[in-house]
Design a protein around this motif. Structure first.
Motif, PDB file in Angstrom:
ATOM      1  N   VAL A  37       0.996  -1.130   0.046  1.00 26.01           N
ATOM      2  CA  VAL A  37       0.208  -0.171  -0.154  1.00 26.01           C
ATOM      3  C   VAL A  37       0.883   1.012  -0.011  1.00 26.01           C
ATOM      4  O   VAL A  37       0.320   2.613  -0.456  1.00 26.01           O
ATOM      5  CB  VAL A  37      -1.176   0.204   1.504  1.00 26.01           C
ATOM      6  CG1 VAL A  37      -0.408  -0.105   2.495  1.00 26.01           C
ATOM      7  CG2 VAL A  37      -2.376   0.883   1.056  1.00 26.01           C
ATOM      8  N   ASP A  62      -3.804  -3.453  -1.840  1.00 24.79           N
ATOM      9  CA  ASP A  62      -4.515  -2.999  -0.030  1.00 24.79           C
ATOM     10  C   ASP A  62      -4.956  -4.109   0.297  1.00 24.79           C
ATOM     11  O   ASP A  62      -5.897  -4.370  -0.823  1.00 24.79           O
ATOM     12  CB  ASP A  62      -4.941  -1.466  -0.506  1.00 24.79           C
ATOM     13  CG  ASP A  62      -5.790  -1.261   1.361  1.00 24.79           C
ATOM     14  OD1 ASP A  62      -5.277  -2.357   1.599  1.00 24.79           O
ATOM     15  OD2 ASP A  62      -6.098  -0.521   1.531  1.00 24.79           O
ATOM     16  N   GLY A  91       1.617  -6.883   7.180  1.00 24.96           N
ATOM     17  CA  GLY A  91       0.410  -6.924   8.800  1.00 24.96           C
ATOM     18  C   GLY A  91       0.807  -6.001   8.846  1.00 24.96           C
ATOM     19  O   GLY A  91       1.920  -4.568   8.936  1.00 24.96           O
ATOM     20  N   VAL A 139       3.417 -15.211   6.618  1.00 24.55           N
ATOM     21  CA  VAL A 139       4.473 -14.173   7.487  1.00 24.55           C
ATOM     22  C   VAL A 139       3.138 -14.459   8.771  1.00 24.55           C
ATOM     23  O   VAL A 139       2.315 -13.965   8.596  1.00 24.55           O
ATOM     24  CB  VAL A 139       4.976 -13.050   7.356  1.00 24.55           C
ATOM     25  CG1 VAL A 139       5.585 -12.581   8.271  1.00 24.55           C
ATOM     26  CG2 VAL A 139       5.810 -13.868   6.416  1.00 24.55           C
ATOM     27  N   SER A 141       3.352 -14.760  13.251  1.00 21.58           N
ATOM     28  CA  SER A 141       3.892 -13.940  14.183  1.00 21.58           C
ATOM     29  C   SER A 141       4.362 -15.293  15.446  1.00 21.58           C
ATOM     30  O   SER A 141       3.018 -15.862  16.002  1.00 21.58           O
ATOM     31  CB  SER A 141       3.752 -12.891  15.049  1.00 21.58           C
ATOM     32  OG  SER A 141       3.916 -12.555  15.812  1.00 21.58           O
ATOM     33  N   TYR A 154      -4.132  -9.265  17.411  1.00 22.37           N
ATOM     34  CA  TYR A 154      -3.188  -9.842  16.029  1.00 22.37           C
ATOM     35  C   TYR A 154      -3.197 -10.895  16.195  1.00 22.37           C
ATOM     36  O   TYR A 154      -2.821 -11.616  15.485  1.00 22.37           O
ATOM     37  CB  TYR A 154      -2.542  -8.357  16.613  1.00 22.37           C
ATOM     38  CG  TYR A 154      -1.192  -9.304  15.593  1.00 22.37           C
ATOM     39  CD1 TYR A 154      -0.825  -8.444  14.753  1.00 22.37           C
ATOM     40  CD2 TYR A 154       0.209  -9.194  16.577  1.00 22.37           C
ATOM     41  CE1 TYR A 154       0.183  -8.259  13.689  1.00 22.37           C
ATOM     42  CE2 TYR A 154       1.772 -10.067  15.815  1.00 22.37           C
ATOM     43  CZ  TYR A 154       1.021  -9.489  14.618  1.00 22.37           C
ATOM     44  OH  TYR A 154       2.829  -9.006  13.957  1.00 22.37           O
ATOM     45  N   THR A 187      11.926  -8.246  15.845  1.00 23.28           N
ATOM     46  CA  THR A 187      12.918  -8.176  15.168  1.00 23.28           C
ATOM     47  C   THR A 187      12.791  -7.344  14.567  1.00 23.28           C
ATOM     48  O   THR A 187      11.761  -5.742  14.437  1.00 23.28           O
ATOM     49  CB  THR A 187      11.672  -8.685  13.318  1.00 23.28           C
ATOM     50  OG1 THR A 187      11.657 -10.016  13.837  1.00 23.28           O
ATOM     51  CG2 THR A 187      12.876  -8.622  11.990  1.00 23.28           C
ATOM     52  N   THR A 189      12.297  -3.518  12.501  1.00 20.02           N
ATOM     53  CA  THR A 189      11.664  -3.694  12.067  1.00 20.02           C
ATOM     54  C   THR A 189      10.730  -1.923  12.004  1.00 20.02           C
ATOM     55  O   THR A 189      10.637  -1.796  13.193  1.00 20.02           O
ATOM     56  CB  THR A 189      10.675  -4.278  10.484  1.00 20.02           C
ATOM     57  OG1 THR A 189       9.406  -3.621  11.756  1.00 20.02           O
ATOM     58  CG2 THR A 189      11.637  -5.455  10.689  1.00 20.02           C
TER      59      THR A 189
END
Ligand SMILES: NC(=O)c1ccc[n+]([C@@H]2O[C@H](COP(=O)([O-])OP(=O)(O)OC[C@H]3O[C@@H](n4cnc5c(N)ncnc54)[C@H](O)[C@@H]3O)[C@@H](O)[C@H]2O)c1
Length: 248
Positions: A37, A62, A91, A139, A141, A154, A187, A189
């Protein structure tokens, strides 16, 4: 882990783990569709890939919009055959006590993380089934394996991705399509850096290696599942978390 002549779609590839994955797949020889997006970030990823001699194209996506997912499928399938690799890395989350979550927030977390993954996979599977080959890497978590306080919805969405991965792997095995799941731990990011600093420090302390992951370390696991080095592996869940979780 060579992927010459292969075509790979990576969602969430404008940043963090998705970007590192796009770079790793391209470095292995794949032509990568960078779907996100965030157009500016996505073009940066493509630029970084091209600088190292790889091939990448940005596609605006999106994952919460059905029409946008359909447009991604058209863009990829219209430019040749089915993708060989689909990585669902898009995510998002915000840490907040569950009792404070609004209905809008909860619905967005599920729509983006779980349904986004489900719908992107579905958009490419008919063509992949016709091709009789392919790898999907989702991916999730470690929140989805062991829970995470303040990330309750989440964690539910990511746990959903894990269960979805296993069932889809069973359904797709007759078509020689493999479906696996990587669970990153903390991680480095922008998503992790958006957490409260105290929480970042506490998570880092809890990791046996006493540091968080580099996005490239998650990308290496995704590359493994995407590559011919894992041709007999499907429906599996791999935590890449420095030993933070050791799920049985
Ligand atoms: N960083 C961590 O500590 C960590 C831990 C566990 C799991 N994860 C998961 O790893 C994946 C990548 O996260 P990251 O840490 O690289 O985060 P990030 O914020 O760096 O990257 C996420 C990317 O997803 C894109 N995105 C967000 N909403 C989107 C939408 N609606 N449609 C398309 N793209 C969208 C963003 O623009 C961004 O480029 C996510 O699924 C995340 O849940 C991250």
């Amino acid at each position: 882990m060579r992927l010459e002549g292969k075509r790979a779609v990576v969602t969430g590839a404008a940043s963090g783990i998705g970007r590192a994955t796009a770079q790793a797949l391209a470095a292995a020889g794949a032509r990568v569709f960078v779907a996100d997006v965030d157009e500016a970030g996505g073009e940066q990823t493509c630029g970084a890939v091209r600088q190292t001699g790889g091939e990448a194209d940005f596609v605006l996506l999106d994952v919460t919009e059905d029409a946008s997912i359909a447009a991604l499928a058209d863009a990829v399938l219209g430019r040749g055959a089915a993708p060989d690799v689909v990585v669902n890395a898009a995510g998002w989350d915000r840490v907040e006590p569950f009792v404070d979550n609004s209905v809008e927030f909860m619905e967005r977390v599920v729509r983006l993380n779980l349904l986004g993954t489900v719908k992107v996979a579905k958009a490419f599977l008919p063509a992949m089934i016709d091709a009789g080959a392919g790898a999907i890497v989702n991916v999730a978590s470690d929140a989805g394996r062991v829970g995470s306080s303040g990330e309750t919805v989440y964690a539910g969405a990511k746990g959903g991705i894990i269960a979805f991965t296993k069932s889809l792997a069973r359904e797709m095995a007759p078509h020689d399509i493999r479906v696996n799941c990587v669970c990153p731990g903390p991680t480095d990011t922008p998503l992790f850096r958006s957490l409260p600093e105290k929480l970042q420090a506490a998570l880092t302390r809890a990791i046996p290696f006493r540091r968080i992951a580099r996005p490239e370390e998650i990308a290496d696991a995704i590359l493994f599942f995407a590559s011919p080095r894992s041709t007999f592996i499907t429906g599996q869940v791999l935590s890449v978390s420095g030993g933070l979780t050791m799920a049985g």
